[in-house]
Scaffold this active site. Sequence first.
Site, PDB file in Angstrom:
ATOM      1  N   CYS C 170       0.801  -1.225   0.000  1.00 18.18           N
ATOM      2  CA  CYS C 170       0.000   0.000   0.000  1.00 18.18           C
ATOM      3  C   CYS C 170       0.832   1.271   0.000  1.00 18.18           C
ATOM      4  O   CYS C 170       0.264   2.363   0.053  1.00 18.18           O
ATOM      5  CB  CYS C 170      -0.975  -0.035   1.159  1.00 18.18           C
ATOM      6  N   HIS C 310      -2.322   8.878   5.820  1.00 15.31           N
ATOM      7  CA  HIS C 310      -2.698   7.546   5.319  1.00 15.31           C
ATOM      8  C   HIS C 310      -4.130   7.263   5.779  1.00 15.31           C
ATOM      9  O   HIS C 310      -4.946   6.776   5.015  1.00 15.31           O
ATOM     10  CB  HIS C 310      -1.716   6.506   5.856  1.00 15.31           C
ATOM     11  N   GLU C 321      -0.097   6.628  13.066  1.00 15.71           N
ATOM     12  CA  GLU C 321       0.419   7.787  12.333  1.00 15.71           C
ATOM     13  C   GLU C 321       0.221   9.078  13.085  1.00 15.71           C
ATOM     14  O   GLU C 321       1.018  10.013  12.926  1.00 15.71           O
ATOM     15  CB  GLU C 321      -0.108   7.851  10.901  1.00 15.71           C
ATOM     16  N   LYS C 342      -9.346   8.913   2.347  1.00 16.29           N
ATOM     17  CA  LYS C 342      -9.901   7.555   2.324  1.00 16.29           C
ATOM     18  C   LYS C 342     -11.307   7.531   2.911  1.00 16.29           C
ATOM     19  O   LYS C 342     -12.080   6.615   2.651  1.00 16.29           O
ATOM     20  CB  LYS C 342      -8.992   6.589   3.087  1.00 16.29           C
ATOM     21  N   HIS C 347      -9.855   2.904   0.293  1.00 15.31           N
ATOM     22  CA  HIS C 347      -8.440   2.551   0.277  1.00 15.31           C
ATOM     23  C   HIS C 347      -8.173   1.649  -0.920  1.00 15.31           C
ATOM     24  O   HIS C 347      -8.475   0.458  -0.896  1.00 15.31           O
ATOM     25  CB  HIS C 347      -8.089   1.836   1.583  1.00 15.31           C
ATOM     26  N   PHE C 406       1.441  -3.108   4.028  1.00 17.54           N
ATOM     27  CA  PHE C 406       1.753  -4.481   4.438  1.00 17.54           C
ATOM     28  C   PHE C 406       3.199  -4.778   4.018  1.00 17.54           C
ATOM     29  O   PHE C 406       3.623  -4.440   2.916  1.00 17.54           O
ATOM     30  CB  PHE C 406       0.823  -5.480   3.742  1.00 17.54           C
TER      31      PHE C 406
END
Lengths: 84, 403, 424
Positions: C170, C310, C321, C342, C347, C406
Amino acid sequence: MADLGLDELKKIMRTCGVAESVDLDGEILDVPFEQLGYDSLAVLEIQGQIEQEFAVAMSDDALEHTKTPRQMLDFANDLITTGA
Amino acid sequence: MTAVITGVGVVAPTGIGVEEHWTAVVNGDTAIRPISRFDASGYPVRHAGEIREFDAAERVPSLLVPQTDHWTHLGFQAAEMALADAGVDPAELPEYEMAVVTAASSGGTEFGQKEIQKLWSKGSRAVGAYQSIAWFYAASTGQISIRHGMRGPCGVIANEQAGGLDVLAQARRMLRNGAKVVVSGGTDASLCPYGLTAQLSSGLLSRDPDPARAFRPFTPGAAGYLPGEGGGKLIIEDAAHAAARGVRAPYGEVAGYAATFDPPPRSGRPPTLRRAIDGALADAAITAAEVDVVFADAMGEAGADLREAAAISAVFGPYGVPVAAPKVLTGRLYAGGAPLDVITALMCMRDGIVPAVPGGWELDPEQHIDLVQGEPRRMPVRTVLVLARGYGGFNAALVLRAP
Amino acid sequence: MDTLRVVITGIGVVAPGGIGTKAFWELLTSGKTATRAISLFDATGFRSRVAAECDFDPAKEGLTPQEIRRMDRAAQFAVVCTRDALADSGLTPAELPAHRTGVSIGSAVGCTMGLEEEYVVLSDGGRKWLVDSTYGVPHLYGYMVPSTLAVEAAWACGAEGPVALISTGCTSGLDAVGHGAQLIHEGSADVVIAGATDAPISPITSACFDAIRATTPRNEDPEHASRPFDRDRKGFVLGEGSAVFVLEELGRAKARGAHIYAEITGFATRSNAFHMTGLKPDGREMAEAIRVAMDKARIRPEDIDYINAHGSGTKQNDRHETAAFKASLGHRAYEVPVSSIKSMVGHSLGAIGSIEIAASVLSIERGVVPPTANLDTPDPECDLDYVPHTAREHRVRTALTVGSGFGGFQTAMLLSSLDVRDAA
C-alpha cells in the site's frame, strides 16, 4: 457436533508452525498465544481453521477473548454447543 | 561511492548454495527434469528446472513456512545464505542503514491458487489469514526486512525477468542515498497448474517434448524456453563500508547499468536493447573492448534471439565477445533469472571459466555471436556484461567488474 | 546528490466518485463519500460488503475493443490516467523524447481481477486443481505479471527510457512516484510518467481482508463506513482507481512554458521490520521517514501546511500515524490540518498513494484542504486537527503525504509550490 479438544487445537496450531523454543506438548493451556510465538495473524488463521472445521463464525471481537489456548477452547466450544 | 557485492546465495535447480550451482554449470549438468510438483502430464509443457531436495521445513523458520509461498521460502533461504556469505550480522549494523530490494515476477502463485480454489469451492470464509501476506509481490522483501530488523528503504521491482537486474541498480541507488548494506536479487516459483497455464499463454514456452532439444537459444530450431524456479540473492554494499569491516575481496563491483523499453509491436520503431548496452558501458565508463564476456538473456525464441544477437554484434562486432547462456541448464527463472546470472558471472570472474552451452548445437548463421559451446572456456575475466529482458519490452544491462 | 528539480506538470485521475481531476476535486471538497454497497461482484456472505467503486466505462473513456479485451481493469485505469495526464500537461506522445521518457507505475496487487476471472473459467468454478490450459486466454500471462501495468502505460505514452513496476503493497503509489522523481534527479530521464493503479474489488481480495478483519463490517450504512480517526472506526473500506502524473525536470518544464502544479521536494521510505500487517503504536519508522524526507527537502516542520494522512480507518493505523506526526513534527503536528481522503474514496491499496498525491497537489494549487468525512466523534487518542466533515480554505505551500503498507513499509513525500525551494 463434537467439541474442540486440546489435541485438535494443537493440530491446528501446528499447521501454523511451531516456534523454535516452544514445546506444544508442554503446559500450554494458559500460556498466551503471543508467548507461544503466534502473533495476531496466526491467531486469526487458527480461528479461521476452527470456523471451517466446526462450521461456526467467530465474532469480530473474538481476538480479545482468545488470548490463550484455554480461552480459545472455551470460546470455540461455546459457539459449537450453541450452534452459533 | 562504489557498490560491491560481498555475499551471494543461490537456491536454483542447479544447486542449493553457490558452489553446488557453479560446479553444475561448469560441468554442463542440466537441471531440466519432468515437472514433479504437480501432475503435468496433461499439459503441453512437461519439463522444467525444479529445485530438488528443498525442504522448507528444514530451511525456513517453522512459523514462516505456512505464512508464505514457496517463492518466498526460496528467497528467504537465498537471503540467509547471502548474509552468511557476506559475514554480515544485521544485529550489529544500524537499523536504518540496511535495506532490502527484491525482484518479483508472479508473486505467491501456488499459495494463491490454493486459496482461490478454497474461495471458489468452499466459499469466502475458507480463505486463510495468510493469503493477505503470502501472495502479494512484496511478501519476500517484507519478510526479509522483518527477520533481520532492516529498517532502511525497502522496495520491490516487478519488471518480469529484467527486474532481476533493475533491483541491483536500485540497491546501488540506495547506497548512494545513504544505505550501507542492501539485500537484493530475486526468486520466482510459478510451477503450479495455474502458474504453468499462465506461462503457456505467452506462447514463449517451448513445446518440444524432448528436454534435450526444447530450450536451445540462438539455434535455427529455437522453439522457446522452458521455465524454472528459484534464483539468487546478493548483498550489495558500500565498498568503504565493506573494507572497514574487514572484507578483503568482494566478489565484484556493480559498475554500470542502464534500462530501456522497446516500442510497442508493429510500431515500426527499432528495438532498444542496444541502447541499454551502450548506456551501461557509458555508466561504467568503459568501452566495448573492455568487456570480456556477455551473459545473454537467451530467451530461445527465434525473434528475440535474433534481436539480442543483433544488439550484441552491433556493439561488440561480429563474434566479438564470448557469450554465455547458462540458463539453458535451469530454464528461465523470471525474477530469479538475472540475479542467478549475475552470481554465475561473479564465479566466472573468480575462476576464469566461461560456462558453455552443450556441444553439438548448430548455431544460427544469421546470428553473429560467439556462443561458448561444448567445453567451458578458460580465460581471464575482469569485466562482464549481463543482459535481461522482461515480458512486454523491458531491457536491462548491467556491468560487473572484478574487484 | 540531487541537483535536478522535479515538478508535476500533468495529472490524470480515475477515482471513486468521478473520472478526471475536476470530478475528483469536487467530490473531495464537497465532503461527500463514494463508498457504497459492492456492485462489482455478489458479496453475499462476505464479512465486509462495502467498497468505493469507480463508475468506469472503458469504451467511453476512449479504449478500443482490443484494449478493453486485453487489459485488466487496473491497466485500463492506468492507461486512461496516462493519456489524461499527458493531455493535461500539454504534451502529446509525439512530442515526448521517447528515449528520455521513463515510466514508473505502482500497484499492490497487479491484475488480480483478471487473474481471478480467468481462474474461475480454467478451474471450472474451482473444481479443478489441474486447471484446463486449453481455456487460457492469450493475455493470461499478462495478468500474472504485474509488469503489464507499466507496459501498457509505456505503450500509451511511447516511452522508451527506463520503465518500472513498483510493488510495495500500500505504499506503491508513493514509492512509484518517488522512483520516477529519482530517475529525473539522477539524469536517467527528462520526463517520467509516474503513478499507480489498483482494481482489487474482487472476491479473492475481499475474502483475504475479511480473513484478517482489516476491512469494516459496517455494511448497513455504506456512505459512513470509512471513518478515519473516528472513535467508531472498524477497519478500512476497499477502493479502486488510479492517478498518474507527468513529472518533468524543472528547466525543461519552464522552457516549454508548462503549467507547473508542484515540485516534489522530499521523499523517503523506511520499514518497521516489525510485522507484515501490524503496526506499533509509536509510529517510529514513519516518523523517521518523515524526518528524512524533510531533511532532504531542507524543509522544517514549520514549513508544512497540510498533512494528507494515510488515515485508513483501522484501529491501529490511525493511532500509529498520529504518533508519527507528533514524533516528527513536534508542536507543529497540533497546528497543521491533517485529513484522510480515504474517508471519501476508500483505500485502493497501491493506487491510493498516487491518488493522495493528486489531492495534495490540488490542495497546493487551489488553497483548499479536503476534509475527513464521517469524523463524528474523534478517538481521544487521535487528537490532531483532522478537518472534520468540511473542506477548509487554507494556504498550502508544502504538503506532506504519507503511506503505510503491508510488509512494514512507511513512506513520506513532500510536495511544494515552486517558490518554497526558490526561496531556500
